[in-house]
Write an enzyme that holds these catalytic residues in place. Structure first.
Site, PDB file in Angstrom:
ATOM      1  N   LYS A   1       2.650 -10.215  10.784  1.00 27.01           N
ATOM      2  CA  LYS A   1       2.032 -10.127   9.454  1.00 27.01           C
ATOM      3  C   LYS A   1       2.395 -11.320   8.567  1.00 27.01           C
ATOM      4  O   LYS A   1       3.556 -11.580   8.284  1.00 27.01           O
ATOM      5  CB  LYS A   1       2.468  -8.826   8.787  1.00 27.01           C
ATOM      6  CG  LYS A   1       1.795  -8.561   7.454  1.00 27.01           C
ATOM      7  CD  LYS A   1       1.813  -7.094   7.100  1.00 27.01           C
ATOM      8  CE  LYS A   1       1.387  -6.853   5.675  1.00 27.01           C
ATOM      9  NZ  LYS A   1       1.260  -5.440   5.351  1.00 27.01           N
TER      10      LYS A   1
ATOM     11  N   ARG B   1       0.845  -1.204   0.000  1.00 32.96           N
ATOM     12  CA  ARG B   1       0.000   0.000   0.000  1.00 32.96           C
ATOM     13  C   ARG B   1       0.881   1.254   0.000  1.00 32.96           C
ATOM     14  O   ARG B   1       1.981   1.259   0.528  1.00 32.96           O
ATOM     15  CB  ARG B   1      -0.881   0.014   1.254  1.00 32.96           C
ATOM     16  CG  ARG B   1      -1.886  -1.141   1.281  1.00 32.96           C
ATOM     17  CD  ARG B   1      -3.163  -0.775   1.996  1.00 32.96           C
ATOM     18  NE  ARG B   1      -2.981  -0.260   3.340  1.00 32.96           N
ATOM     19  CZ  ARG B   1      -3.821   0.589   3.921  1.00 32.96           C
ATOM     20  NH1 ARG B   1      -4.875   1.033   3.273  1.00 32.96           N
ATOM     21  NH2 ARG B   1      -3.609   0.997   5.155  1.00 32.96           N
TER      22      ARG B   1
ATOM     23  N   ARG C   1      -2.606   1.260  14.211  1.00 37.46           N
ATOM     24  CA  ARG C   1      -1.480   0.759  15.011  1.00 37.46           C
ATOM     25  C   ARG C   1      -1.930   0.508  16.446  1.00 37.46           C
ATOM     26  O   ARG C   1      -2.803   1.224  16.964  1.00 37.46           O
ATOM     27  CB  ARG C   1      -0.334   1.781  15.053  1.00 37.46           C
ATOM     28  CG  ARG C   1       0.324   2.036  13.713  1.00 37.46           C
ATOM     29  CD  ARG C   1       1.212   0.875  13.294  1.00 37.46           C
ATOM     30  NE  ARG C   1       1.861   1.133  12.022  1.00 37.46           N
ATOM     31  CZ  ARG C   1       1.361   0.809  10.827  1.00 37.46           C
ATOM     32  NH1 ARG C   1       0.190   0.191  10.751  1.00 37.46           N
ATOM     33  NH2 ARG C   1       2.018   1.072   9.733  1.00 37.46           N
TER      34      ARG C   1
HETATM   35  P1  ATP Z   1      -0.758  -0.149   6.940  1.00 42.41           P
HETATM   36  O1  ATP Z   1      -1.106  -0.185   5.505  1.00 42.41           O
HETATM   37  O2  ATP Z   1      -1.924  -0.280   7.832  1.00 42.41           O
HETATM   38  O3  ATP Z   1       0.141   1.001   7.304  1.00 42.41           O
HETATM   39  P2  ATP Z   1       1.540  -1.938   6.951  1.00 42.41           P
HETATM   40  O4  ATP Z   1       2.500  -1.187   7.788  1.00 42.41           O
HETATM   41  O5  ATP Z   1       1.569  -3.417   7.045  1.00 42.41           O
HETATM   42  O6  ATP Z   1       0.048  -1.501   7.239  1.00 42.41           O
HETATM   43  P3  ATP Z   1       1.383  -2.056   4.140  1.00 42.41           P
HETATM   44  O7  ATP Z   1       1.544  -0.969   3.141  1.00 42.41           O
HETATM   45  O8  ATP Z   1       0.042  -2.721   4.262  1.00 42.41           O
HETATM   46  O9  ATP Z   1       1.845  -1.481   5.521  1.00 42.41           O
HETATM   47  O10 ATP Z   1       2.433  -3.208   3.778  1.00 42.41           O
HETATM   48  C1  ATP Z   1       3.743  -2.899   3.374  1.00 42.41           C
HETATM   49  C2  ATP Z   1       4.674  -3.196   4.533  1.00 42.41           C
HETATM   50  O11 ATP Z   1       4.654  -4.596   4.753  1.00 42.41           O
HETATM   51  C3  ATP Z   1       6.128  -2.870   4.244  1.00 42.41           C
HETATM   52  O12 ATP Z   1       6.427  -1.559   4.594  1.00 42.41           O
HETATM   53  C4  ATP Z   1       6.871  -3.887   5.110  1.00 42.41           C
HETATM   54  O13 ATP Z   1       6.969  -3.434   6.440  1.00 42.41           O
HETATM   55  C5  ATP Z   1       5.932  -5.062   5.158  1.00 42.41           C
HETATM   56  N1  ATP Z   1       6.307  -6.143   4.210  1.00 42.41           N
HETATM   57  C6  ATP Z   1       6.914  -6.102   3.019  1.00 42.41           C
HETATM   58  N2  ATP Z   1       7.056  -7.317   2.490  1.00 42.41           N
HETATM   59  C7  ATP Z   1       6.513  -8.152   3.389  1.00 42.41           C
HETATM   60  C8  ATP Z   1       6.340  -9.526   3.433  1.00 42.41           C
HETATM   61  N3  ATP Z   1       6.731 -10.337   2.430  1.00 42.41           N
HETATM   62  N4  ATP Z   1       5.748 -10.026   4.536  1.00 42.41           N
HETATM   63  C9  ATP Z   1       5.329  -9.258   5.561  1.00 42.41           C
HETATM   64  N5  ATP Z   1       5.460  -7.929   5.570  1.00 42.41           N
HETATM   65  C10 ATP Z   1       6.045  -7.395   4.494  1.00 42.41           C
HETATM   66  C1  BTN Z   2       0.386  -4.694   1.729  1.00 45.97           C
HETATM   67  O1  BTN Z   2       0.212  -5.294   2.792  1.00 45.97           O
HETATM   68  O2  BTN Z   2       0.895  -3.573   1.672  1.00 45.97           O
HETATM   69  C2  BTN Z   2      -0.066  -5.294   0.440  1.00 45.97           C
HETATM   70  C3  BTN Z   2       0.927  -6.247  -0.148  1.00 45.97           C
HETATM   71  C4  BTN Z   2       0.404  -6.851  -1.433  1.00 45.97           C
HETATM   72  C5  BTN Z   2       1.430  -7.727  -2.109  1.00 45.97           C
HETATM   73  C6  BTN Z   2       0.865  -8.439  -3.292  1.00 45.97           C
HETATM   74  S1  BTN Z   2       1.970  -9.667  -3.942  1.00 45.97           S
HETATM   75  C7  BTN Z   2       0.942  -9.854  -5.360  1.00 45.97           C
HETATM   76  C8  BTN Z   2       0.491  -8.467  -5.750  1.00 45.97           C
HETATM   77  N1  BTN Z   2       1.443  -7.817  -6.612  1.00 45.97           N
HETATM   78  C9  BTN Z   2       2.011  -6.745  -6.038  1.00 45.97           C
HETATM   79  O3  BTN Z   2       2.877  -6.031  -6.568  1.00 45.97           O
HETATM   80  N2  BTN Z   2       1.489  -6.578  -4.806  1.00 45.97           N
HETATM   81  C10 BTN Z   2       0.500  -7.570  -4.500  1.00 45.97           C
END
Ligand code: ATP
Ligand code: BTN
Length: 320
Positions: free
Chosen positions: A183, A118, A317
């Site tokens: 996560k 995101r 959070r």
């Molecule tokens: P929010 O969107 O509520 O702020 P979030 O902190 O999980 O939640 P997202 O944008 O949903 O943020 O997810 C991207 C984040 O997830 C990255 O900044 C990293 O911290 C984490 N991330 C990246 N790759 C992975 C993975 N393979 N598994 C778990 N977490 C990951």
């Molecule tokens: C998040 O938690 O921020 C979302 C992560 C989404 C990852 C998936 S992996 C398949 C698809 N292709 C991408 O580039 N992102 C989503």
């Protein structure tokens, strides 16, 4: 399949066992030189596969790598599946082809060079270690119809994982999946088209299956994977079940809206009844999480009563 990927896949298969395999043995099996094997090993490491290399013993995978069984996948689904060894992003691929797709078509890659999360964050996507999957869906009545859909996706994911016997799952608004409070999976929904008529939706899902230490170190929050879980399904079974569940749940959502999913959400809402903060740019607001409403907005109880908050820019959070 591109020749270089066929070779790399053969090497990964040869390294799938518990024991080290020598460069000489790998070269003999593949019918290529030891130098060529060593180049493929270096290249696999560039793609995020962690490989132990010990002088006199050979090579061994640090973590199991499991690849999709493309035949099984395509024969088990009534929709098209676009499968690649590598892509920048499965979401980007479907978004580039929306005019040729029908609802339920999916795209899977073994590696993403620019996997996205995101708000421009990146998603760690080493080769073969996890599931990176996107599904296309057409919305007839515009983008507003998509409100709440990210919660539906989270509910679908939990249902699929539970169906394989995986326990201790939870959801964090709006669509993160947690395993043992770390996560496990993320969802990224992207759209193109009209605000008030036909629009294209791409739902991207990343599920961690087997994370190596070096890849996990790139993630700046607590993460989990399915590797130690005795109920861990194959990646192919997981992808098939996920496509079917999403298809079913999206159809239900189109008929009945989010109301049909609220009980499922509340059952696994990690923060329900807990003190949380919502981060909104430079602002933040603290209160008790009271679940979600029928539009998918999060409900927060503060001294001023219960208020609903919605929007892609909000991060939830814990305060503890
Ligand atoms: P929010 O969107 O509520 O702020 P979030 O902190 O999980 O939640 P997202 O944008 O949903 O943020 O997810 C991207 C984040 O997830 C990255 O900044 C990293 O911290 C984490 N991330 C990246 N790759 C992975 C993975 N393979 N598994 C778990 N977490 C990951
Ligand atoms: C998040 O938690 O921020 C979302 C992560 C989404 C990852 C998936 S992996 C398949 C698809 N292709 C991408 O580039 N992102 C989503």
């Amino acid at each position: 399949m591109i020749e270089q990927w066929r070779r790399k896949r053969d090497i990964l298969t040869a390294l799938a066992g518990e024991l080290f395999v020598s460069g000489e043995e790998l070269a003999k099996q593949a019918g290529i030189s030891r130098t060529a094997i060593s180049k493929h090993i270096d290249s696999l490491e560039d793609y995020g596969v962690e490989i132990f290399s010990v002088k006199g013993k050979g090579y061994k995978l640090a973590n199991p790598v499991s690849l999709i069984d493309e035949d099984k996948l395509t024969h088990s689904l009534n929709h098209r599946c676009f499968y690649f060894d590598e892509l920048p992003s499965t979401n980007a691929f479907l978004l580039q082809h929306v005019d040729e797709l029908t609802s339920g078509d999916i795209c899977i890659a073994e590696y993403q060079s620019a996997g996205r999360g995101r708000r421009g964050r990146s998603w760690v996507s080493p080769y073969g270690c996890h599931l990176y999957c996107s599904m296309y869906w057409k919305l007839q009545h515009g983008m507003s119809q998509a409100s709440g859909l990210s919660l539906v996706v989270a509910c679908s994911l939990v249902k699929v994982l539970q169906s394989f016997g995986i326990e201790d799952l939870g959801v964090k608004w709006p669509n993160d999946i947690y395993l043992n409070n770390k996560k496990l999976a993320g969802v990224l929904i992207e759209m193109s088209g009209q605000a008030d008529s036909e629009c294209h939706l791409v739902v991207g899902i990343g599920i961690n299956i087997s994370m190596s230490q070096s890849q996990g170190d790139k993630i700046d929050q607590a993460w989990s994977d399915l590797s130690a879980n005795p109920s861990c399904p194959s990646k192919t079974e997981l992808a098939i079940a996920l496509q079917k569940q999403l298809h079913q749940d999206f159809s239900t959502f189109e008929r009945l809206g989010l109301t049909a999913f609220l009980a499922r959400w509340q059952e696994v809402d990690v923060f329900f009844g807990k003190e949380v903060k919502l981060l909104m740019g430079d602002n933040q607001i603290q209160g008790i999480c009271k679940g979600v409403d029928e539009s998918g907005a999060i409900l927060l109880e503060t001294d001023n009563g219960i208020k609903a908050f919605v929007g892609g820019e909000i991060s939830l959070r814990s305060t503890s």
